[in-house]
Design a protein around this motif. Structure first.
Motif, short mmCIF file in Angstrom:
data_model
loop_
_atom_site.label_atom_id
_atom_site.label_comp_id
_atom_site.label_asym_id
_atom_site.label_seq_id
_atom_site.Cartn_x
_atom_site.Cartn_y
_atom_site.Cartn_z
N LYS A 77 0.82 -1.21 0.00
CA LYS A 77 0.00 0.00 0.00
C LYS A 77 0.85 1.27 0.00
O LYS A 77 0.41 2.31 -0.44
CB LYS A 77 -0.94 0.00 1.20
CG LYS A 77 -1.99 -1.10 1.15
CD LYS A 77 -2.96 -0.97 2.30
CE LYS A 77 -3.89 -2.12 2.47
NZ LYS A 77 -4.66 -2.54 1.38
N SER A 78 2.07 1.16 0.49
CA SER A 78 2.96 2.32 0.57
C SER A 78 3.53 2.74 -0.79
O SER A 78 4.10 3.81 -0.90
CB SER A 78 4.11 2.04 1.54
OG SER A 78 4.88 0.94 1.06
N TYR A 79 3.37 1.91 -1.83
CA TYR A 79 3.91 2.23 -3.14
C TYR A 79 3.15 3.40 -3.76
O TYR A 79 1.91 3.46 -3.68
CB TYR A 79 3.82 1.02 -4.08
CG TYR A 79 4.94 0.02 -3.95
CD1 TYR A 79 5.80 0.02 -2.86
CD2 TYR A 79 5.13 -0.94 -4.91
CE1 TYR A 79 6.81 -0.90 -2.75
CE2 TYR A 79 6.14 -1.88 -4.82
CZ TYR A 79 6.99 -1.85 -3.73
OH TYR A 79 8.00 -2.76 -3.62
N SER A 80 3.89 4.29 -4.40
CA SER A 80 3.27 5.39 -5.13
C SER A 80 2.55 4.82 -6.36
O SER A 80 2.72 3.65 -6.72
CB SER A 80 4.34 6.39 -5.58
OG SER A 80 5.17 5.79 -6.56
N LYS A 81 1.78 5.68 -7.02
CA LYS A 81 1.03 5.25 -8.20
C LYS A 81 1.99 4.74 -9.29
O LYS A 81 1.73 3.71 -9.92
CB LYS A 81 0.19 6.41 -8.73
CG LYS A 81 -0.82 6.04 -9.74
CD LYS A 81 -1.70 7.24 -10.08
CE LYS A 81 -2.78 6.85 -11.06
NZ LYS A 81 -3.65 7.99 -11.41
N VAL A 82 3.10 5.44 -9.50
CA VAL A 82 4.08 5.05 -10.51
C VAL A 82 4.75 3.73 -10.12
O VAL A 82 4.88 2.81 -10.94
CB VAL A 82 5.13 6.16 -10.71
CG1 VAL A 82 6.27 5.69 -11.59
CG2 VAL A 82 4.48 7.40 -11.27
N LYS A 83 5.16 3.63 -8.86
CA LYS A 83 5.83 2.41 -8.40
C LYS A 83 4.87 1.22 -8.44
O LYS A 83 5.26 0.11 -8.80
CB LYS A 83 6.35 2.64 -6.97
CG LYS A 83 7.44 1.70 -6.57
CD LYS A 83 8.07 2.13 -5.26
CE LYS A 83 9.15 1.17 -4.84
NZ LYS A 83 9.76 1.54 -3.56
#
Length: 146
Positions: A77-83
């Motif tokens: 859940k901590s991943y950014s939209k790009v990641k």
């Protein structure tokens, strides 16, 4: 000949044994996951036995086989939209647990069910992938016709 089954839940790797008074002890979480894999493998073998006959299904576990293991992990859940997008497009790969430990726990769970001994397995392929729809392990076992 082939069986396929899915083990739901977060993929686990084989835990290291602990030693007490000279005896190796497998941790309870590893035993529990091996049992879950074994239950799923047994259900798949029962389906195979219904299709080809019990005698043939019993004999096939002595044949050489190869195993494909695909472990699907939820995107953190901590991943950014790009990641997140990179993870879902398989640009980023999951790190832990190690692929060899995932394969070990799956093979140990199937030992005596899908093959008579893990020495009968001549090839293992293990992949780790991110997914936004499923979390678990897909297992495919293929036997050679002898």
């Amino acid at each position: 000949m082939k069986i396929s089954f899915f083990v739901p839940g977060k993929p686990r790797g084989k835990g290291r044994p602990r030693f007490f008074k000279g005896h190796a002890v497998t941790d309870p979480k590893t035993r529990e996951y091996e049992t879950l894999v074994g239950d799923r493998a047994q259900a798949a073998m029962n389906d195979l036995a219904r299709c080809i006959g019990l005698k043939e299904a019993d004999a096939i576990i002595d044949n050489p086989c190869d195993v494909d293991v695909i472990a699907f992990f939820a995107v953190p859940k901590s991943y950014s939209k790009v990641k997140r997008e990179c993870a879902l497009n398989q640009v980023l790969k999951p790190n832990k647990p190690d692929a060899d430990n995932i394969a070990k726990i799956v093979l140990d769970g199937m030992n005596g069910i899908a093959f008579s001994d893990d020495a009968r397995v001549w090839r293992v392929v293990c992949e780790k992938r991110y997914s936004d729809t499923i979390e678990g392990v897909q297992v495919n076992v293929y036997w050679e016709e002898v």
